[in-house]
Design a protein around this motif. Structure first.
Motif, mmCIF file in Angstrom:
data_model
loop_
_atom_site.group_PDB
_atom_site.id
_atom_site.type_symbol
_atom_site.label_atom_id
_atom_site.label_comp_id
_atom_site.label_asym_id
_atom_site.label_seq_id
_atom_site.Cartn_x
_atom_site.Cartn_y
_atom_site.Cartn_z
ATOM 1 N N ARG A 133 0.656 -0.905 -0.099
ATOM 2 C CA ARG A 133 -0.218 -0.017 -0.263
ATOM 3 C C ARG A 133 0.788 1.786 0.248
ATOM 4 N N LYS A 134 2.027 1.178 0.749
ATOM 5 C CA LYS A 134 3.135 2.347 1.171
ATOM 6 C C LYS A 134 3.714 2.470 -0.614
ATOM 7 N N LYS A 135 4.226 1.693 -0.857
ATOM 8 C CA LYS A 135 4.921 1.672 -2.368
ATOM 9 C C LYS A 135 3.797 2.297 -3.580
ATOM 10 N N ARG A 136 2.522 2.048 -3.558
ATOM 11 C CA ARG A 136 1.481 1.934 -4.357
ATOM 12 C C ARG A 136 1.195 3.454 -4.146
ATOM 13 N N THR A 137 1.283 4.315 -2.892
ATOM 14 C CA THR A 137 0.421 5.424 -2.268
ATOM 15 C C THR A 137 2.262 6.459 -3.202
ATOM 16 N N ARG A 178 4.414 10.045 -6.785
ATOM 17 C CA ARG A 178 5.306 10.547 -7.631
ATOM 18 C C ARG A 178 4.563 10.837 -9.023
ATOM 19 N N THR A 179 3.871 9.952 -9.693
ATOM 20 C CA THR A 179 3.627 10.090 -11.299
ATOM 21 C C THR A 179 3.163 11.905 -10.942
ATOM 22 N N ALA A 203 -3.427 12.496 -7.973
ATOM 23 C CA ALA A 203 -3.357 11.182 -6.872
ATOM 24 C C ALA A 203 -4.392 10.534 -6.473
ATOM 25 N N GLU A 204 -5.753 10.800 -6.104
ATOM 26 C CA GLU A 204 -6.716 10.552 -5.521
ATOM 27 C C GLU A 204 -6.494 10.140 -3.740
ATOM 28 N N ILE A 205 -5.455 10.156 -3.519
ATOM 29 C CA ILE A 205 -4.869 10.113 -1.768
ATOM 30 C C ILE A 205 -5.421 11.619 -0.948
ATOM 31 N N ASN A 206 -6.164 11.266 0.354
ATOM 32 C CA ASN A 206 -6.428 12.421 1.076
ATOM 33 C C ASN A 206 -5.126 12.718 1.163
ATOM 34 N N TYR A 227 1.250 13.607 4.105
ATOM 35 C CA TYR A 227 2.148 14.258 5.862
ATOM 36 C C TYR A 227 2.510 13.114 6.549
ATOM 37 N N LEU A 228 1.849 11.800 6.294
ATOM 38 C CA LEU A 228 2.293 10.389 6.597
ATOM 39 C C LEU A 228 3.523 10.607 5.765
#
Length: 199
Positions: free
Chosen positions: A8-12, A17-18, A41-44, A49-50
């Motif tokens: 999950r971390k790698k995907r995020t 990056r993209t 990136a469609e993430i929160n 910030y993590l």
């Protein structure tokens, strides 16, 4: 469970990056906000910030990773080895490795070397190459040079950076092996001699 979290971390990081590179290419690093980035990136934002403090921190870390990878390859280059490959008409393996690394990270290099990129990266690579050539390659050969060594090094580093930039910004249309052979010949014979060969 740990493996899933790692994936999950790698995907995020891949999504970020993209998104970052797309946005920098579109509007320049200074104008990219965390909001732009997380929406693309469609993430929160909390997830961003993590991993990172802000957008410049993210770009700095990404550039650091790319530079470290390039540095490990550049330290292995030795211009004195080029002659044996040029005379056989085969590409210098060190040039092939560097070009393959650039190709593997083409998304980054296309943006960082483009009009909205960051000239500090190419300057950093150039400084490292100069330092390596000055300290480790040509350090014992100062008596052999009738031309100032710093000018020779400036020529070699600028020519290499220029070729990598031209190649990446023109869609890497020339195959790696072919470009590596061209670099091998031009470093051994010089540009005018190579131009004669190619006539």
């Amino acid at each position: 469970m740990e493996e899933k979290a790692d994936l999950r971390k790698k995907r995020t990081k891949r999504l970020l990056r993209t998104a970052l590179l797309e946005l920098v290419e579109e509007k320049g690093l200074e104008r990219v906000t965390v909001r732009d980035l997380t929406e693309r990136a469609e993430i929160n934002r909390g997830t961003f910030y993590l991993h990172y403090r802000d957008v410049p921190d993210f770009m700095e870390r990404l550039s650091g990773e790319i530079f470290d990878g390039m540095k490990s390859l550049l330290t292995q280059l030795n211009p004195y080895e080029i002659k044996q490959y040029a005379e056989k008409g085969v590409p210098y393996p060190g040039a092939v490795q560097v070009l393959n690394y650039v190709a593997q990270n083409a998304d980054y290099f296309r943006v960082i070397l483009g009009p909205n990129g960051d000239t500090r990266f190419s300057m950093k690579v150039k400084e490292f190459m100069s330092d390596h050539l000055y300290s480790h390659v040509f350090s014992k050969a100062s008596d052999e040079f009738k031309f100032p060594r710093d000018y020779l090094i400036a020529f070699i580093t600028s020519a290499n950076i220029g070729l990598y930039t031209h190649w990446i910004l023109n869609g890497m249309s020339m195959p790696v092996e072919e470009l590596a052979l061209f670099i091998t010949r031009i470093l051994y014979k010089g540009p005018l001699a190579v131009a004669e060969i190619l006539k």
